[in-house]
Every structure is written in structure tokens, then in C-alpha cells.
Scaffold this motif. Structure first.
Motif, PDB file in Angstrom:
ATOM      1  N   PHE A 249       9.538  13.388   4.676  1.00  0.00           N
ATOM      2  CA  PHE A 249      10.473  12.587   3.890  1.00  0.00           C
ATOM      3  C   PHE A 249      10.577  13.146   2.465  1.00  0.00           C
ATOM      4  CE2 PHE A 249       9.715   9.524   7.257  1.00  0.00           C
ATOM      5  CZ  PHE A 249      10.966   8.928   7.403  1.00  0.00           C
ATOM      6  N   ALA A 250      11.761  12.994   1.882  1.00  0.00           N
ATOM      7  CA  ALA A 250      12.017  13.478   0.533  1.00  0.00           C
ATOM      8  C   ALA A 250      12.429  12.310  -0.363  1.00  0.00           C
ATOM      9  CB  ALA A 250      13.112  14.533   0.554  1.00  0.00           C
ATOM     10  N   SER A 251      12.527  12.594  -1.666  1.00  0.00           N
ATOM     11  CA  SER A 251      12.962  11.592  -2.646  1.00  0.00           C
ATOM     12  C   SER A 251      12.203  10.274  -2.467  1.00  0.00           C
ATOM     13  CB  SER A 251      14.475  11.345  -2.529  1.00  0.00           C
ATOM     14  OG  SER A 251      15.201  12.536  -2.680  1.00  0.00           O
ATOM     15  N   VAL A 252      10.885  10.369  -2.383  1.00  0.00           N
ATOM     16  CA  VAL A 252      10.042   9.192  -2.162  1.00  0.00           C
ATOM     17  C   VAL A 252       9.860   8.452  -3.482  1.00  0.00           C
ATOM     18  CG1 VAL A 252       7.814   8.362  -1.342  1.00  0.00           C
ATOM     19  CG2 VAL A 252       8.862  10.375  -0.266  1.00  0.00           C
ATOM     20  N   ILE A 253      10.337   7.208  -3.521  1.00  0.00           N
ATOM     21  CA  ILE A 253      10.305   6.401  -4.738  1.00  0.00           C
ATOM     22  C   ILE A 253       9.450   5.161  -4.495  1.00  0.00           C
ATOM     23  CG2 ILE A 253      11.668   5.029  -6.352  1.00  0.00           C
ATOM     24  CD1 ILE A 253      14.062   6.855  -5.612  1.00  0.00           C
ATOM     25  N   ILE A 254       8.478   4.927  -5.365  1.00  0.00           N
ATOM     26  CA  ILE A 254       7.654   3.711  -5.319  1.00  0.00           C
ATOM     27  C   ILE A 254       8.199   2.721  -6.335  1.00  0.00           C
ATOM     28  CG2 ILE A 254       5.354   2.734  -5.630  1.00  0.00           C
ATOM     29  CD1 ILE A 254       4.216   5.498  -4.893  1.00  0.00           C
ATOM     30  N   ASP A 255       8.490   1.525  -5.885  1.00  0.00           N
ATOM     31  CA  ASP A 255       9.069   0.483  -6.732  1.00  0.00           C
ATOM     32  C   ASP A 255       8.109  -0.706  -6.756  1.00  0.00           C
ATOM     33  OD1 ASP A 255      10.576  -1.385  -8.038  1.00  0.00           O
ATOM     34  OD2 ASP A 255      12.317  -1.277  -6.708  1.00  0.00           O
ATOM     35  N   HIS A 256       7.504  -0.954  -7.912  1.00  0.00           N
ATOM     36  CA  HIS A 256       6.595  -2.095  -8.066  1.00  0.00           C
ATOM     37  C   HIS A 256       7.294  -3.323  -8.655  1.00  0.00           C
ATOM     38  CE1 HIS A 256       2.840  -0.106  -6.978  1.00  0.00           C
ATOM     39  NE2 HIS A 256       3.207   0.937  -7.702  1.00  0.00           N
ATOM     40  N   ASP A 257       8.568  -3.194  -8.967  1.00  0.00           N
ATOM     41  CA  ASP A 257       9.280  -4.274  -9.656  1.00  0.00           C
ATOM     42  C   ASP A 257       9.811  -5.310  -8.648  1.00  0.00           C
ATOM     43  OD1 ASP A 257      10.515  -5.866 -11.477  1.00  0.00           O
ATOM     44  OD2 ASP A 257      12.200  -4.496 -11.875  1.00  0.00           O
ATOM     45  N   LEU A 258       8.894  -6.145  -8.156  1.00  0.00           N
ATOM     46  CA  LEU A 258       9.252  -7.202  -7.211  1.00  0.00           C
ATOM     47  C   LEU A 258       9.091  -8.582  -7.863  1.00  0.00           C
ATOM     48  CD1 LEU A 258       7.450  -5.828  -4.003  1.00  0.00           C
ATOM     49  CD2 LEU A 258       9.730  -5.290  -4.855  1.00  0.00           C
TER      50      LEU A 258
END
Length: 267
Positions: free
Chosen positions: A225-234
Motif C-alpha cells: 500500500f502507498a500514501s499511508v496516512i494516520i489520522d488521530h483527529d477523531l
């Protein structure tokens, strides 16, 4: 593996049986079902942020359960197929879709071996599935297979094993307040007798030490997988859920390591 079930009964069967036992009361728990329009809007914002508008694109909801996420994806305009391994969950999901007049397809399948065609979906979405995976490396390769080139994966999950100092303190205060009668005992939406089974299963899955976002992201990259983004803003989602939780439980939830991860199949 529990020996009393015989040699043909494996960990995946235990996971299937566990969630089937949880199905009846699954939708009673905040964090599973949606209890307010504010929370619904917060989830829709997260979906659109990472996946864009549905526009009729095919989407696969893995471990779809009672179809909470499937309905949110349907609301966003995706053509949704939900897969789950529990017949009990699927029966509830189909009933809910009929009651709401939704055109959502549900099939019984293992999220780690979907049996879906190659390059069939623009989007895959999962919520609270990754922590249960037996073999995430093989599983992520399977998800890569069924995604179209350029397709996106959205994972919503968390580390529910490692408890930080602040969360431990909140839970101890809650237990003390309950013990002296300041607050009422929490309503258990999971049968108490399943607590041991949960721990038994947890001890055998890949992320038995907790599904940390960085570790999940690393395995996604390993799978291609590419462009792996982690988003903690929940926070918007958690604030909406907090209105239906006790003060202590809402505070503890806000302190947990929860996240969304979006990743793409190279196009």
C-alpha cells in the motif's frame, strides 16, 4: 485453541463464535451503533475526508457486523457490500437494511480470505477489525488484491490493550465511585461470561500486545500500500459518543489510542 472443541475448531472459529454471541446486544453500545445526528455527521465527515464522495462506486465493508458502517457508506453514495463471518450478525444486518429500505448486499465470508473477485472495489472500509486479525500480512495482501488500482482502504481501529497512566487513573476513580455508591454500575452490553473468552482470543491474535497505528501502517506498506496516512483527529466523533456515556467512560475513551488509517493501492 480450545481442546474441547476438537482439532477442527481453530482461532478463527472462536472469533466467529464470540461475535455471534455479542450480536444481540451489539447495537446497544455507544461506539457501535450511532445514537445522534452529530455523531452521524462526524462519521460522514471522516469518510468524505479520506474516501471522497461515493458516486455509486463499489465499496466493501469488512466485518460489517450489524451494518452500522455499511449504512454510513450507503448514505455517502457508495454501492456497498458487507461481509461478515457471523450468521447472527448478518441476520441483524439484513433485517436493518430491509427496515430502512437500503439496497446493501450482505454475504458470509472471512475478512482475511474474502473470496471476492480481483480488483472489484474502489474502496474497502473496516472498523475495529484489525486488532482481531490472525495474519495481517496475508490479510492486507488479500485486501490489496480485491481493490482496483488507485482504490483506497480506510481502517478505523485502536490499541485497546495498552492502558496509559491517565486512563488507568480514570478507571480506578470510576471503580471507587461505583463502590461507594456515587455512580451506578455500568450496563454491560457484552455478557460478563464472555470476558474470559475475549482475553483468550486476544492472547492469540497478531496484535495481542495492542494494535498501534504505526505498526499497522508499517504492515500496510509491507503489503504494497502507498500514501499511508494516520489520522488521530477523531475528537468530533468521540465528543458525540460521550453524550451517551458516563463521565468516566467518556473520559477514558478520549484517552485511548484510537485512529483512522487511509492507504491506497498504487494505480
Amino acid at each position: 485453541m480450545t481442546e474441547t472443541h476438537g482439532k477442527n475448531y481453530n482461532l478463527r472459529d472462536e472469533i466467529k463464535a464470540y461475535w455471534s454471541a455479542r450480536a444481540e446486544k451489539f447495537d446497544l453500545s455507544p461506539g457501535h451503533e450511532i445514537f445522534s445526528e452529530d455523531e452521524r455527521k462526524a462519521w460522514q465527515a471522516l469518510i468524505e475526508k479520506h474516501l471522497g464522495k461515493g458516486d455509486g462506486r463499489p465499496a466493501l465493508d469488512l466485518a460489517s457486523g450489524t451494518a452500522v458502517v455499511s449504512h454510513m457508506m450507503d448514505d455517502a453514495g457508495f454501492k456497498v457490500t458487507g461481509l461478515d463471518w457471523s450468521e447472527t450478525m448478518l441476520a441483524l444486518a439484513r433485517s436493518k437494511a430491509r427496515q430502512r429500505g437500503r439496497d446493501i448486499t450482505f454475504r458470509m465470508a472471512d475478512a482475511e480470505n474474502t473470496m471476492e473477485p480481483d480488483e472489484a472495489y474502489d474502496v474497502i472500509v473496516t472498523r475495529h477489525l484489525v486488532w482481531t486479525l490472525v495474519d495481517p500480512v496475508a490479510c492486507f495482501a488479500e485486501w490489496m488484491r480485491v481493490l482496483k488500482p488507485g482504490g483506497k482502504l480506510l481502517i478505523v481501529d485502536g490499541d485497546f490493550v495498552n492502558v496509559g497512566f491517565a486512563e488507568r487513573l480514570v478507571k480506578r476513580l470510576a471503580a471507587w465511585a461505583e463502590r461507594i455508591g456515587l455512580i451506578k454500575a455500568e450496563i454491560l452490553h457484552a455478557p460478563a461470561e464472555l470476558a474470559g473468552k475475549h482475553q483468550e482470543i486476544l492472547s492469540q491474535v497478531h496484535f495481542s500486545g495492542g494494535a498501534r497505528a504505526d505498526d499497522v501502517a508499517a504492515l500496510l506498506r509491507q503489503a504494497g500500500f502507498a500514501s499511508v496516512i494516520i489520522d488521530h483527529d477523531l475528537k468530533t466523533i468521540h465528543r458525540a459518543q460521550a453524550k451517551h456515556l458516563s463521565f468516566f467512560k467518556a473520559t477514558a475513551r478520549g484517552l485511548q489510542h484510537r485512529y483512522a488509517i487511509c492507504a491506497s493501492k498504487p494505480g
